[in-house]
Scaffold this motif. Sequence first.
Motif, PDB file in Angstrom:
ATOM      1  N   ASP A 180     -38.348  35.078  79.820  1.00 16.94           N
ATOM      2  CA  ASP A 180     -37.021  35.312  80.398  1.00 16.94           C
ATOM      3  C   ASP A 180     -36.227  36.306  79.555  1.00 16.94           C
ATOM      4  N   ASP A 181     -36.339  36.175  78.252  1.00  7.28           N
ATOM      5  CA  ASP A 181     -35.639  37.109  77.367  1.00  7.28           C
ATOM      6  C   ASP A 181     -36.162  38.521  77.549  1.00  7.28           C
ATOM      7  N   LEU A 182     -37.454  38.644  77.659  1.00  2.29           N
ATOM      8  CA  LEU A 182     -38.024  39.975  77.874  1.00  2.29           C
ATOM      9  C   LEU A 182     -37.600  40.538  79.221  1.00  2.29           C
ATOM     10  N   HIS A 183     -37.529  39.685  80.240  1.00  9.46           N
ATOM     11  CA  HIS A 183     -37.075  40.154  81.557  1.00  9.46           C
ATOM     12  C   HIS A 183     -35.616  40.614  81.490  1.00  9.46           C
ATOM     13  N   SER A 184     -34.760  39.863  80.790  1.00  8.58           N
ATOM     14  CA  SER A 184     -33.356  40.258  80.675  1.00  8.58           C
ATOM     15  C   SER A 184     -33.226  41.574  79.893  1.00  8.58           C
ATOM     16  N   ARG A 185     -34.030  41.716  78.840  1.00 12.91           N
ATOM     17  CA  ARG A 185     -33.987  42.984  78.097  1.00 12.91           C
ATOM     18  C   ARG A 185     -34.496  44.135  78.956  1.00 12.91           C
ATOM     19  N   LEU A 186     -35.497  43.846  79.781  1.00 12.94           N
ATOM     20  CA  LEU A 186     -35.994  44.882  80.687  1.00 12.94           C
ATOM     21  C   LEU A 186     -34.922  45.287  81.683  1.00 12.94           C
ATOM     22  N   ARG A 187     -34.195  44.303  82.221  1.00  8.46           N
ATOM     23  CA  ARG A 187     -33.127  44.628  83.169  1.00  8.46           C
ATOM     24  C   ARG A 187     -32.022  45.439  82.490  1.00  8.46           C
ATOM     25  N   LYS A 188     -31.667  45.065  81.256  1.00  6.76           N
ATOM     26  CA  LYS A 188     -30.639  45.834  80.527  1.00  6.76           C
ATOM     27  C   LYS A 188     -31.111  47.256  80.257  1.00  6.76           C
ATOM     28  N   ALA A 189     -32.383  47.396  79.887  1.00  8.02           N
ATOM     29  CA  ALA A 189     -32.906  48.745  79.639  1.00  8.02           C
ATOM     30  C   ALA A 189     -32.885  49.585  80.914  1.00  8.02           C
ATOM     31  N   GLN A 190     -33.260  48.960  82.029  1.00  5.34           N
ATOM     32  CA  GLN A 190     -33.205  49.687  83.298  1.00  5.34           C
ATOM     33  C   GLN A 190     -31.776  50.068  83.657  1.00  5.34           C
ATOM     34  N   GLN A 191     -30.826  49.168  83.396  1.00  2.00           N
ATOM     35  CA  GLN A 191     -29.427  49.480  83.674  1.00  2.00           C
ATOM     36  C   GLN A 191     -28.933  50.624  82.792  1.00  2.00           C
ATOM     37  N   LYS A 192     -29.345  50.618  81.519  1.00  2.00           N
ATOM     38  CA  LYS A 192     -28.957  51.719  80.631  1.00  2.00           C
ATOM     39  C   LYS A 192     -29.558  53.040  81.077  1.00  2.00           C
ATOM     40  N   ILE A 193     -30.792  52.981  81.543  1.00  2.00           N
ATOM     41  CA  ILE A 193     -31.407  54.212  82.039  1.00  2.00           C
ATOM     42  C   ILE A 193     -30.647  54.741  83.243  1.00  2.00           C
ATOM     43  N   LEU A 194     -30.214  53.852  84.126  1.00  2.00           N
ATOM     44  CA  LEU A 194     -29.417  54.271  85.283  1.00  2.00           C
ATOM     45  C   LEU A 194     -28.073  54.867  84.837  1.00  2.00           C
ATOM     46  N   ASP A 195     -27.451  54.242  83.845  1.00  2.00           N
ATOM     47  CA  ASP A 195     -26.183  54.792  83.347  1.00  2.00           C
ATOM     48  C   ASP A 195     -26.378  56.171  82.737  1.00  2.00           C
ATOM     49  N   VAL A 196     -27.460  56.334  81.984  1.00  2.00           N
ATOM     50  CA  VAL A 196     -27.722  57.646  81.390  1.00  2.00           C
ATOM     51  C   VAL A 196     -27.970  58.688  82.466  1.00  2.00           C
ATOM     52  N   GLU A 197     -28.685  58.310  83.505  1.00  2.00           N
ATOM     53  CA  GLU A 197     -28.918  59.256  84.599  1.00  2.00           C
ATOM     54  C   GLU A 197     -27.627  59.631  85.291  1.00  2.00           C
ATOM     55  N   ARG A 198     -26.697  58.658  85.452  1.00  2.00           N
ATOM     56  CA  ARG A 198     -25.405  58.982  86.076  1.00  2.00           C
ATOM     57  C   ARG A 198     -24.556  59.889  85.187  1.00  2.00           C
ATOM     58  N   LYS A 199     -24.651  59.651  83.846  1.00  2.00           N
ATOM     59  CA  LYS A 199     -23.832  60.454  82.933  1.00  2.00           C
ATOM     60  C   LYS A 199     -24.460  61.799  82.585  1.00  2.00           C
ATOM     61  N   GLN A 200     -25.698  62.009  82.991  1.00  2.00           N
ATOM     62  CA  GLN A 200     -26.369  63.241  82.614  1.00  2.00           C
ATOM     63  C   GLN A 200     -25.672  64.450  83.210  1.00  2.00           C
ATOM     64  N   GLU A 201     -25.203  64.304  84.440  1.00  2.00           N
ATOM     65  CA  GLU A 201     -24.509  65.416  85.080  1.00  2.00           C
ATOM     66  C   GLU A 201     -23.209  65.747  84.351  1.00  2.00           C
ATOM     67  N   LYS A 202     -22.471  64.690  83.960  1.00  2.00           N
ATOM     68  CA  LYS A 202     -21.231  64.941  83.228  1.00  2.00           C
ATOM     69  C   LYS A 202     -21.509  65.601  81.875  1.00  2.00           C
ATOM     70  N   ILE A 203     -22.589  65.145  81.213  1.00  2.00           N
ATOM     71  CA  ILE A 203     -22.917  65.740  79.921  1.00  2.00           C
ATOM     72  C   ILE A 203     -23.293  67.207  80.077  1.00  2.00           C
ATOM     73  N   ALA A 204     -24.015  67.502  81.116  1.00  2.13           N
ATOM     74  CA  ALA A 204     -24.378  68.901  81.356  1.00  2.13           C
ATOM     75  C   ALA A 204     -23.136  69.751  81.600  1.00  2.13           C
ATOM     76  N   ASP A 205     -22.166  69.227  82.365  1.00  2.00           N
ATOM     77  CA  ASP A 205     -20.917  69.969  82.591  1.00  2.00           C
ATOM     78  C   ASP A 205     -20.158  70.179  81.294  1.00  2.00           C
ATOM     79  N   ARG A 206     -20.100  69.148  80.428  1.00  2.00           N
ATOM     80  CA  ARG A 206     -19.391  69.287  79.150  1.00  2.00           C
ATOM     81  C   ARG A 206     -20.081  70.293  78.233  1.00  2.00           C
TER      82      ARG A 206
END
Length: 807
Positions: free
Chosen positions: A652-678
């Motif tokens: 369960d802990d590994l699954h929760s860490r996997l979900r958090k990692a996937q969420q962070k990857i999604l956040d990074v993908e969303r912020k990538q466009e803003k970072i490119a603009d900056r």
Amino acid sequence: MKYNFDLSEHHDEEEGRQSQTPPSASTPKELEWVPLHHHRVFYGPNMDSATPAMPKNLLCWDGASRLYFWDSYKRCLHRLSVRLGEPDPTSILAASSSKVLQADVELNIEVQRISINRNGSALLLVGLDGLYVMYLYGRTSTKENTIICRTILVGSEICFDRNNAIRTLKVCWHPYSDTHLGILSSDSVFRVFDLSSALGQPEQEYYLQPVEPGSSHNATSICPVDFSFGGDHMWDRFSVFVLFSDGSVYILCPVVPFGSVYKWESVLELYSDAHMFGLKSTNSKAVKKSNLAISWLEATFPELTRKEVHAETAAVLRAQPYALFDASISLQGPLRKVSHGVEDKSVHPPVCEGRAVSFLYDLVSKDSILVTAWSGGQLQIDALADEVQPVWKVGSPPRVCLDSTDSIVGLAMICESLSSDTSILKLDLPPDHTLWLGHPPPLLRLAIVDLALPRRSGSVLSMFVDPIISERIYCLHDGGIDSVVLHFLPFTNQSRDREDMRSPSVHPVLSTFQGEASSAFPLSGFLALSDSFGDSWIVALTPSNECIVVEMETWTTLLPPVINKVDKHIGAEVPKDTDISTIISKELLTGPKVVLLPPSSPHLRSVSADSIEGRSTLHQYFKLFHENYVEYAHKVYFELQHHAPHVKKIIDDLHSRLRKAQQKILDVERKQEKIADRVEHAVQFHSKLKERLQSLGHLPAAHKRSLSKAEREFKSELDRYRGVELDALHSSIEAVNARLKRYTHSPQANRSNEQRQLSMRRKSHVQENEMSLLKASLEKLSLVNIENAKKVKAVESALKCREIGTS
């Protein structure tokens, strides 16, 4: 509970009846205790918002259980009863009901600093325009929790007279007396006042003359700044260390208030040392100087010559009024830095900027530490390389005031610096060539600490010693509080290992910067508290009357950093597997044990299973199988069943860490466009700055030639003259004018003038001519000062024009 003080006080309701406040006899109600920084007395308005001309400290402590705070708005003194380290070691509690101590006279000064004496009976109220002493045992008032205390004005006829402009540089209680004060004023005079006798006139006056008249080429060398009494070590307890504006340090020894108390063992040690190393010396000069010291000790402490008096009958000795009638105390110095047997002719290195502003004497075990603070934000830390010894100038008698019984009640003398004091003194000389010869002790440079303060003039610095760890010094400045810890002392730590010779460490304790250096505000109070358990705290007061309490480390402050390295090394050797709990034992992972089959006959295949021999063989094989494989299967089943919840938790802990990692990857993908603009915006802004830099490079001022070495030296000399020398000249002119006004307005001068006019008119005309010449010379000196200031401005404008012309 670490302290159990009876803080309730008995007050008589009858008006006018006297009652002492420290003794307590009854407890009318239980006191309520609150954290010190939440006490209601620290939430009042504050009148002072400007930068003070002298360091402010509106807090003091009696060393036991009472803390005093001066309220600038209500112009009264608050007395708080405190408990240290309760309920936890990080906090300080204070009684919610505080006592208000009110002066019985109107105070016409703005109090800048308060200080309490040794026994807690009197408190100093120091201001720029006056000095008051408040006796803390007074009479009760009609107001609740209010005590009216007797308050007297000290030194009003000399230091705080309206007819003169003498400024008080520092006021301090003497460490061996409860009624004596030391005052250093801007007219280069050190005075000792006795509160038990005359309050307007000093008991002792020492006119400091560090250089011969007319021989000084530096105005800062004759302007005192600060002083400090010595500690409980040899002749240091009879010494006064005086700091001048150029950083030079001088010593006055011996200076003893009349009636001060000293330990019998301490005085006897000095007496024996003078006999052993002075009288028995082969140098006639040492014998002569030690004879003066022995005669002074025997007259000041008559018990030394009485055989029936010893340590068991007299634990302490009281100093008797005495002064050598044919000699005055010499001003020893300036103290020079000595390193490897060669004397350094410079008083301070060029690293220190500005002028000296503060001085501190710190006794740490066997070492006498001298710390000088500079206006540029540097701390110059030195140690005395030799013992302080008394030095007199024979042939310069002091002026002594006697009473009707021919007892000395006052003395005054001119303290000059002897020419022999500047002789070269090496550290590798034998004791016979240095003891009792009148040489001032050399200095060993320990370190120069740069506090990295903002580069601005007028920095106010003050220093305090930690009550638990003498090696720790607190420096109070405009930006907050810094802690300086001395890790190496030359005589206390007599080790030749270079690892032990560590430089001092600097730690910021409290910062008052609000975003920018220009928005820093100086503190209005500072205290270093300690208890009997070895705990230490600091209490600070902001200009808005906000109290701050900080607990300080005491046990690990002086530990070497090697212990931390060892701890890290040991921690690195611990294998990572120890932190991971075992899921399946290694015994099960290795599988069942290998079974060795029993020896069988070659005719086993022809044996029938129903026969006796066949049945015996099958039974033996079945027994081996059951002992190994069946029991192993049971162990595996038990292990898996027992560790199933733990394995599920890990999954369960590994699954929760996997979900958090996937969420962070999604956040990074969303912020990538803003970072490119900056990034793109930053590249465009960089190109614009590059274009502006190229356009600015074509301006004429960008190709100006830098100043030469001679021009830089001349400019630094002008800056030093403008920042330091002019202030010293102004203070010297003020001191001369003050002496002239005091002399012209004094009744003694008027009486002497009247007598001279009646008896010898010619001499009066001569005196008037001398007075007129003195006034004319003062006017010329002021004109020269104005002309020098104009010349400095003209040279600066010429330098600016030259820089513009060369460009």
